[in-house]
Design a protein around this motif. Sequence first.
Motif, PDB file in Angstrom:
ATOM      1  N   ASP A   1      40.975  47.344  43.911  1.00 23.79           N
ATOM      2  CA  ASP A   1      41.596  47.301  42.584  1.00 23.79           C
ATOM      3  C   ASP A   1      40.574  46.881  41.525  1.00 23.79           C
ATOM      4  OD1 ASP A   1      44.026  47.991  43.748  1.00 23.79           O
ATOM      5  OD2 ASP A   1      44.813  45.932  43.737  1.00 23.79           O
ATOM      6  N   ILE A   2      39.752  45.903  41.864  1.00 27.79           N
ATOM      7  CA  ILE A   2      38.731  45.419  40.930  1.00 27.79           C
ATOM      8  C   ILE A   2      37.707  46.526  40.656  1.00 27.79           C
ATOM      9  CG2 ILE A   2      36.804  43.791  40.674  1.00 27.79           C
ATOM     10  CD1 ILE A   2      38.606  41.759  42.247  1.00 27.79           C
ATOM     11  N   LYS A   3      37.297  47.224  41.719  1.00 25.40           N
ATOM     12  CA  LYS A   3      36.353  48.328  41.544  1.00 25.40           C
ATOM     13  C   LYS A   3      36.923  49.393  40.613  1.00 25.40           C
ATOM     14  CE  LYS A   3      33.878  48.051  45.954  1.00 25.40           C
ATOM     15  NZ  LYS A   3      33.630  48.748  47.238  1.00 25.40           N
TER      16      LYS A   3
ATOM     17  N   VAL B   1      46.063  39.593  55.662  1.00 27.74           N
ATOM     18  CA  VAL B   1      45.249  38.924  54.640  1.00 27.74           C
ATOM     19  C   VAL B   1      43.963  39.724  54.391  1.00 27.74           C
ATOM     20  CG1 VAL B   1      43.909  36.854  54.117  1.00 27.74           C
ATOM     21  CG2 VAL B   1      46.221  36.637  55.032  1.00 27.74           C
ATOM     22  N   GLU B   2      43.349  40.210  55.479  1.00 27.23           N
ATOM     23  CA  GLU B   2      42.148  41.043  55.335  1.00 27.23           C
ATOM     24  C   GLU B   2      42.469  42.297  54.523  1.00 27.23           C
ATOM     25  OE1 GLU B   2      40.875  41.920  59.302  1.00 27.23           O
ATOM     26  OE2 GLU B   2      40.051  39.913  59.615  1.00 27.23           O
ATOM     27  N   GLY B   3      43.575  42.924  54.840  1.00 32.08           N
ATOM     28  CA  GLY B   3      43.972  44.148  54.137  1.00 32.08           C
ATOM     29  C   GLY B   3      44.265  43.901  52.674  1.00 32.08           C
ATOM     30  N   GLN B   4      44.960  42.827  52.385  1.00 24.70           N
ATOM     31  CA  GLN B   4      45.276  42.509  51.000  1.00 24.70           C
ATOM     32  C   GLN B   4      44.009  42.190  50.212  1.00 24.70           C
ATOM     33  OE1 GLN B   4      48.138  39.374  51.554  1.00 24.70           O
ATOM     34  NE2 GLN B   4      49.797  40.790  52.012  1.00 24.70           N
TER      35      GLN B   4
ATOM     36  N   MET C   1      42.560  56.142  43.173  1.00 18.81           N
ATOM     37  CA  MET C   1      42.448  55.222  44.297  1.00 18.81           C
ATOM     38  C   MET C   1      41.100  55.411  44.980  1.00 18.81           C
ATOM     39  SD  MET C   1      45.987  54.998  46.387  1.00 18.81           S
ATOM     40  CE  MET C   1      46.212  53.290  46.711  1.00 18.81           C
ATOM     41  N   ASN C   2      40.580  54.307  45.462  1.00 15.05           N
ATOM     42  CA  ASN C   2      39.324  54.382  46.201  1.00 15.05           C
ATOM     43  C   ASN C   2      39.559  54.000  47.662  1.00 15.05           C
ATOM     44  OD1 ASN C   2      39.164  51.510  46.450  1.00 15.05           O
ATOM     45  ND2 ASN C   2      38.268  51.381  44.414  1.00 15.05           N
TER      46      ASN C   2
END
Length: 57
Positions: free
Chosen positions: A49-51, A39-42, A1-2
């Motif tokens: 997740d992409i990173k 929404v900001e958090g998601q 996790m980042n």
Amino acid sequence: MNKDQIKGAVKDAAGKVQQKIGMAVGSKQQQIKGLVKRVEGQSQKTIGDIKEAFKKR
């Protein structure tokens, strides 16, 4: 996790709580603020997740 995944999850949870409090006290403004925070958090979690996906390549 980042850090983006963690911060995003925390922001999503905080937004959920803020939404529920807004519902409990009948404040549409608090509900909307909570939704925006969620929404900001998601979005931030998705970026994390992409990173992570690119790190594993």
